[in-house]
Design a protein around this motif. Structure first.
Motif, short mmCIF file in Angstrom:
data_model
loop_
_atom_site.label_atom_id
_atom_site.label_comp_id
_atom_site.label_asym_id
_atom_site.label_seq_id
_atom_site.Cartn_x
_atom_site.Cartn_y
_atom_site.Cartn_z
N ARG A 126 -5.24 3.91 -10.74
CA ARG A 126 -6.53 4.26 -10.15
C ARG A 126 -7.61 4.55 -11.18
O ARG A 126 -8.79 4.29 -10.95
CB ARG A 126 -6.35 5.46 -9.22
N GLY A 127 -7.23 5.04 -12.31
CA GLY A 127 -8.22 5.36 -13.33
C GLY A 127 -8.53 4.21 -14.27
O GLY A 127 -9.33 4.38 -15.20
N GLN A 128 -7.90 3.04 -14.04
CA GLN A 128 -8.09 1.92 -14.97
C GLN A 128 -8.34 0.61 -14.19
O GLN A 128 -7.52 -0.31 -14.22
CB GLN A 128 -6.87 1.77 -15.86
N PRO A 129 -9.48 0.49 -13.53
CA PRO A 129 -9.79 -0.75 -12.80
C PRO A 129 -9.97 -1.95 -13.72
O PRO A 129 -9.91 -3.09 -13.26
CB PRO A 129 -11.10 -0.42 -12.06
N ARG A 177 0.84 -1.20 0.00
CA ARG A 177 0.00 0.00 0.00
C ARG A 177 0.88 1.26 0.00
O ARG A 177 0.62 2.20 -0.75
CB ARG A 177 -0.91 -0.01 1.21
N SER A 178 1.90 1.26 0.84
CA SER A 178 2.79 2.42 0.92
C SER A 178 3.48 2.66 -0.41
O SER A 178 3.59 3.80 -0.89
CB SER A 178 3.82 2.23 2.03
N GLU A 179 3.94 1.58 -1.04
CA GLU A 179 4.62 1.73 -2.33
C GLU A 179 3.65 2.22 -3.40
O GLU A 179 4.00 3.05 -4.24
CB GLU A 179 5.21 0.38 -2.74
N ALA A 180 2.41 1.70 -3.37
CA ALA A 180 1.43 2.10 -4.38
C ALA A 180 1.03 3.57 -4.23
O ALA A 180 0.86 4.28 -5.22
CB ALA A 180 0.19 1.20 -4.30
N GLU A 181 0.88 4.00 -3.00
CA GLU A 181 0.52 5.41 -2.78
C GLU A 181 1.61 6.35 -3.29
O GLU A 181 1.32 7.42 -3.81
CB GLU A 181 0.26 5.64 -1.28
N ALA A 182 2.86 5.92 -3.16
CA ALA A 182 3.95 6.75 -3.66
C ALA A 182 3.90 6.87 -5.18
O ALA A 182 4.37 7.87 -5.75
CB ALA A 182 5.29 6.16 -3.21
N ARG A 183 3.33 5.85 -5.84
CA ARG A 183 3.22 5.88 -7.30
C ARG A 183 1.82 6.30 -7.75
O ARG A 183 1.48 6.16 -8.92
CB ARG A 183 3.53 4.49 -7.87
N ASP A 184 0.98 6.76 -6.81
CA ASP A 184 -0.39 7.19 -7.09
C ASP A 184 -1.20 6.03 -7.70
O ASP A 184 -1.95 6.21 -8.67
CB ASP A 184 -0.41 8.40 -8.03
N GLN A 185 -1.07 4.84 -7.12
CA GLN A 185 -1.80 3.67 -7.57
C GLN A 185 -2.76 3.19 -6.47
O GLN A 185 -2.65 3.58 -5.31
CB GLN A 185 -0.84 2.53 -7.93
N SER A 186 -3.69 2.31 -6.87
CA SER A 186 -4.60 1.67 -5.93
C SER A 186 -4.18 0.20 -5.74
O SER A 186 -3.35 -0.32 -6.49
CB SER A 186 -6.04 1.73 -6.43
N ILE A 187 -4.80 -0.43 -4.75
CA ILE A 187 -4.50 -1.82 -4.43
C ILE A 187 -5.75 -2.67 -4.64
O ILE A 187 -6.85 -2.29 -4.23
CB ILE A 187 -4.03 -1.96 -2.97
N ALA A 188 -5.59 -3.82 -5.30
CA ALA A 188 -6.66 -4.81 -5.44
C ALA A 188 -6.27 -6.07 -4.67
O ALA A 188 -5.13 -6.52 -4.75
CB ALA A 188 -6.91 -5.15 -6.91
N PHE A 189 -7.22 -6.59 -3.92
CA PHE A 189 -6.97 -7.80 -3.14
C PHE A 189 -7.88 -8.90 -3.68
O PHE A 189 -9.09 -8.76 -3.74
CB PHE A 189 -7.27 -7.55 -1.66
N PHE A 190 -7.26 -10.02 -4.11
CA PHE A 190 -8.01 -11.17 -4.63
C PHE A 190 -8.09 -12.24 -3.54
O PHE A 190 -7.07 -12.61 -2.95
CB PHE A 190 -7.30 -11.82 -5.83
N MET A 191 -9.28 -12.77 -3.32
CA MET A 191 -9.45 -13.96 -2.50
C MET A 191 -9.88 -15.08 -3.45
O MET A 191 -10.93 -15.02 -4.08
CB MET A 191 -10.51 -13.75 -1.42
N ILE A 192 -9.05 -16.13 -3.55
CA ILE A 192 -9.26 -17.20 -4.53
C ILE A 192 -9.52 -18.50 -3.78
O ILE A 192 -8.76 -18.90 -2.91
CB ILE A 192 -8.03 -17.37 -5.44
N ASP A 193 -10.63 -19.17 -4.16
CA ASP A 193 -10.96 -20.47 -3.56
C ASP A 193 -11.25 -21.46 -4.69
O ASP A 193 -12.02 -21.16 -5.60
CB ASP A 193 -12.17 -20.35 -2.64
N LEU A 194 -10.61 -22.63 -4.62
CA LEU A 194 -10.84 -23.65 -5.64
C LEU A 194 -12.19 -24.32 -5.39
O LEU A 194 -12.52 -24.66 -4.25
CB LEU A 194 -9.72 -24.69 -5.62
N ASP A 195 -12.95 -24.51 -6.46
CA ASP A 195 -14.29 -25.09 -6.33
C ASP A 195 -14.21 -26.61 -6.19
O ASP A 195 -13.51 -27.28 -6.96
CB ASP A 195 -15.13 -24.74 -7.56
N ASN A 196 -14.93 -27.13 -5.20
CA ASN A 196 -15.06 -28.59 -5.01
C ASN A 196 -13.71 -29.29 -4.91
O ASN A 196 -13.53 -30.40 -5.40
CB ASN A 196 -15.86 -29.20 -6.18
#
Length: 545
Positions: free
Chosen positions: A177-180, A108-127
């Motif tokens: 931040r402008g390109q989700p 987060r600190s590194e992204a803020e310095a570059r004016d970026q946002s953070i995305a967090f993925f939660m991945i679960d395998l099905d069955n």
């Protein structure tokens, strides 16, 4: 470690030995040289011995220094291994849950310095449990390792990957931040790469993923008082749950309404548990009619939740929750005890149908528990008909067959419910000793309007006739449907045309008016000519296991 590096004893010995060596050597060595050349006496013996002692001390100090150096290197290596074990998953080499929190905060600190946002993925395998059960845990571990490698290879260099436990992974990555849409593109690439990788590995398993995504573009999550990493993880987990709920093998972005829905579900879970303890679940009864004669032949028990807060709740709301939290068996037994007591007041020729959850059929002792309930409540086995859905046939056919046989041996009838919506085969219908087939209401309600439904229902009825299995049609809601079914054969039917599900008191009033309560002259006469039998000693022994 620092004390070992600054071992003053070894350092003092080495320095003193070097100083003495220089002092004594300056006198002893010239005397030794002159003596060897024959120009003078030998060195002073005391000084010579002191010189030898200095040499020994220097060697000792050097060896001590080397030992300390090796020991420090081994300790540092062990500490590095321990750190890696504490921060990484030993199977896949990814970060673990604890270190993922720190990695998210740092990114987060590194992204803020570059004016970026953070995305967090939660991945679960099905069955994924089925992969382990069917192919063994070694195959499961190999799949997890390969998936982790694919995820790692397709991550930007500044992103982080963690295995949170079991078949659950997490990814945190920066984006403009402008390109989700960059995040959406990345997720779609992951879905594609996972499938290709397993095909190349020759792993004969079908692996899909459910992914939940959250980001810090919401201003509320940037509040300094908020636990940034934990909030992102929590929201991604909620979104992943929604992806599972929507059918799996997809990804979903977090929305605030999801959190409200999850909170409501948690309240429902608490309410269901409390409702069981307080006896808030009650049986309702839907009439089952002989279509040809119009005569009442029995009732199907339907569960209702009489919640003080929510009012009367239908089963499609609380049954899945009861199954998820593991209280469906307790709930079902509680309802059956009430239904047995109610049905004992009815005409003994009237049957009672009860739906059984697939979760209950996973219990190898289900048949014994059901027979025990019948014995304890003195309810005749031949008046009970349990209904199981087609989905039960794909879990453990052998165990289902054994349960059905055990119950049938004691006189309980078995119906295959919602026929036509699952994947039961003719071989299963022929090998499993069902007494009745119930056609799903989705086919019945379309009779007369869709020719395809007419043909499907007619084919199911023909199949039942060929297998000598009586048919029940659900969802009879108007005269047109009833007229169509009468042309198709002798059936049992139920639906809103005959009336809505009723409480025990309403059923009692209905049967009293019709003279169909137990103890009435007409009811006693019918009972004498019926095949209904009381609970036998054989049934009592079977219920005791």
């Amino acid at each position: 470690m620092g004390a070992a590096e600054r071992d003053l004893v070894a350092l003092g010995i080495a320095i003193a030995a070097i100083i003495l060596f220089i002092a004594t050597g300056g006198q002893v060595v010239p005397d030794v040289v002159r003596s060897m050349l024959g120009h003078g006496p030998g060195p002073d013996k005391i000084l010579a011995n002191a010189l030898l002692l200095n040499i020994a001390l220097i060697i000792f100090g050097w060896r001590r220094y080397r030992e300390l150096t090796n020991e420090i290197a081994e300790r540092r290596k062990a500490e590095e291994v321990a750190r890696q074990l504490a921060e990484t998953d030993p199977l896949t080499g990814c970060l673990n849950r604890r270190s993922m929190t720190r990695a998210t905060t740092a990114l987060r600190s590194e992204a803020e310095a570059r004016d970026q946002s953070i995305a967090f993925f939660m991945i679960d395998l099905d069955n994924f449990k089925q992969i382990n059960d069917m192919n063994g845990h070694s195959t499961g571990d190999r799949v997890l390792t390969k998936i982790a490698q694919v995820l790692r290879d397709n991550l930007p260099s500044e992103a982080s990957l963690a295995r949170l436990g079991g078949d659950e992974f997490a990814i945190v990555l920066p984006f403009d931040r402008g390109q989700p849409q960059q995040v959406d593109d990345h997720v779609m690439r992951l879905f594609e790469m996972i499938g290709r990788a397993l095909e190349r590995e020759g792993v004969s398993v079908d692996v899909t993923m459910s992914i939940g995504i959250s980001s810090d573009q919401d201003a509320s999550i940037r509040n300094a008082a908020v636990d940034y990493a934990q909030t992102l993880m929590h929201r991604a987990d909620i979104a992943m749950y929604q992806a599972k709920k929507q059918g799996k093998n997809r990804y979903v972005w977090f929305e605030p309404t999801m959190e409200n829905e999850l909170r409501f579900r948690n309240e429902l879970e608490t309410g269901v548990r409390r409702g069981i303890s307080n006896g808030e679940f009650v049986p309702f009864y839907e009439q089952q009619i002989d279509i040809e004669t119009g005569r009442l032949v029995g009732f199907e028990m339907l569960a209702r939740w009489n919640s003080p807060q929510l009012g009367l709740v239908k089963p499609d709301i609380f049954i899945p929750i009861a199954e998820d939290v593991g209280v469906i068996a307790e709930l079902s037994e509680q309802l059956m005890v009430r239904a047995f007591a109610d049905a004992q007041e009815w005409d003994p020729t009237l049957t009672l149908s009860v739906n059984i959850s697939p979760v209950q059929l996973r219990d190898p002792w289900f048949a014994q528990k059901l027979l025990k309930l019948l014995v304890e409540n003195n309810f005749p086995t031949h008046r009970l008909e349990i209904e199981i859905t087609e989905s039960c046939l794909h879990q453990d056919v052998g165990m289902v067959r054994a349960m059905i046989a055990s119950l049938k041996n004691q006189g309980v009838r078995i119906s295959l419910d919602d026929f036509g919506t699952g994947y039961s085969s003719l071989a299963q219908l022929r090998s499993l000793p069902f007494d009745r087939i119930k056609i799903d209401r989705s086919f019945i309600t379309e009779l007369g309007d869709a020719k395809a439904s007419d043909k499907i229902v007619d084919a199911i009825i023909s199949l039942g006739n060929g297998l000598e299995m009586p048919i029940t049609a659900e969802g009879i809601e108007n005269e047109q449907i009833l007229t169509t079914l009468k042309r198709m054969g002798q059936l049992k039917g139920q639906g809103y045309l005959y009336g809505r599900p009723e409480t025990a008191a309403q059923v009692r009033n209905r049967l009293t008016k019709a003279g169909r309560m137990a103890g009435k002259p007409g009811a006693d006469a019918e009972a004498k000519h019926s095949d209904i039998e009381p609970v036998t000693e054989e049934t009592r022994r079977a219920a005791e296991g």
